[in-house]
Enzyme design. Sequence first.
Site, mmCIF file in Angstrom:
data_model
loop_
_atom_site.group_PDB
_atom_site.id
_atom_site.type_symbol
_atom_site.label_atom_id
_atom_site.label_comp_id
_atom_site.label_asym_id
_atom_site.label_seq_id
_atom_site.Cartn_x
_atom_site.Cartn_y
_atom_site.Cartn_z
ATOM 1 C CE1 TYR A 149 38.743 34.863 51.794
ATOM 2 C CE2 TYR A 149 40.057 35.273 53.749
ATOM 3 C CZ TYR A 149 39.503 35.717 52.565
ATOM 4 O OH TYR A 149 39.720 36.996 52.142
ATOM 5 C CD GLU A 156 42.143 33.869 45.605
ATOM 6 O OE1 GLU A 156 42.411 35.093 45.537
ATOM 7 O OE2 GLU A 156 41.103 33.440 46.135
#
Length: 223
Positions: A149, A156
């Site tokens: 994560y 991102e």
Amino acid sequence: MATTVSGSALRRLYLSAYNWVVFFGWAQVLCYAASALLESGHEAVYAAVERPLQFAQTAAFMEILHSILGFVKSPISTTLPQITGRLYITWGILWSFQEAQSHVLVTSLIISWSITEVIRYFFFAMKETFGFAPYWLLWLRYSTFLVFYPTGMLSEAGLILVAMPFMKTSRKYYLMMPNKWNFSIDYRHELALDTALIIPGFPYLFRYMVDKRKKVLLAAKTV
């Protein structure tokens, strides 16, 4: 009572099919990414996974509806930002700006997403189809996010920053005045806002998943 049982069976059948289909989609992404990385390097990863990535990630939009309709227990407050954020990266960054597709962060993003999702969808597919999942799969489902994560989130945010210079030169998704709507849009400003939201949103979502991990694994041990 019969209607309730029938509705429950249809829901499980639908969720089982949905999770298996998306599981195979992400498994394809992971296999293609690993093969391209080993054979041609990180520059070739996006081209190898583009279609299955777009399919698997866009299919996740259904999870927003699943949450709203009560098909699953996941709260909309965590489902909505995570799904929309990934859709934005998939279509608004990777598909929209070819110049960013060969960046090394694409590889870290794809690997982080695909490993996490292969495990997650396999877990839920097993639960919906057979009513249970082995403990090792449960542990992977609620543990691998501790690594992937953060790496996915950083990838991102990094790709948004990578794409920004190309947005300025391409003028893609810009609406400049004067126009009949008397309104202007600078796509870079939206990306800067999204990057700013990712940073404070990460601790909230990560803490939520850590707390859920503790509850789920503790409950599994006491059974």
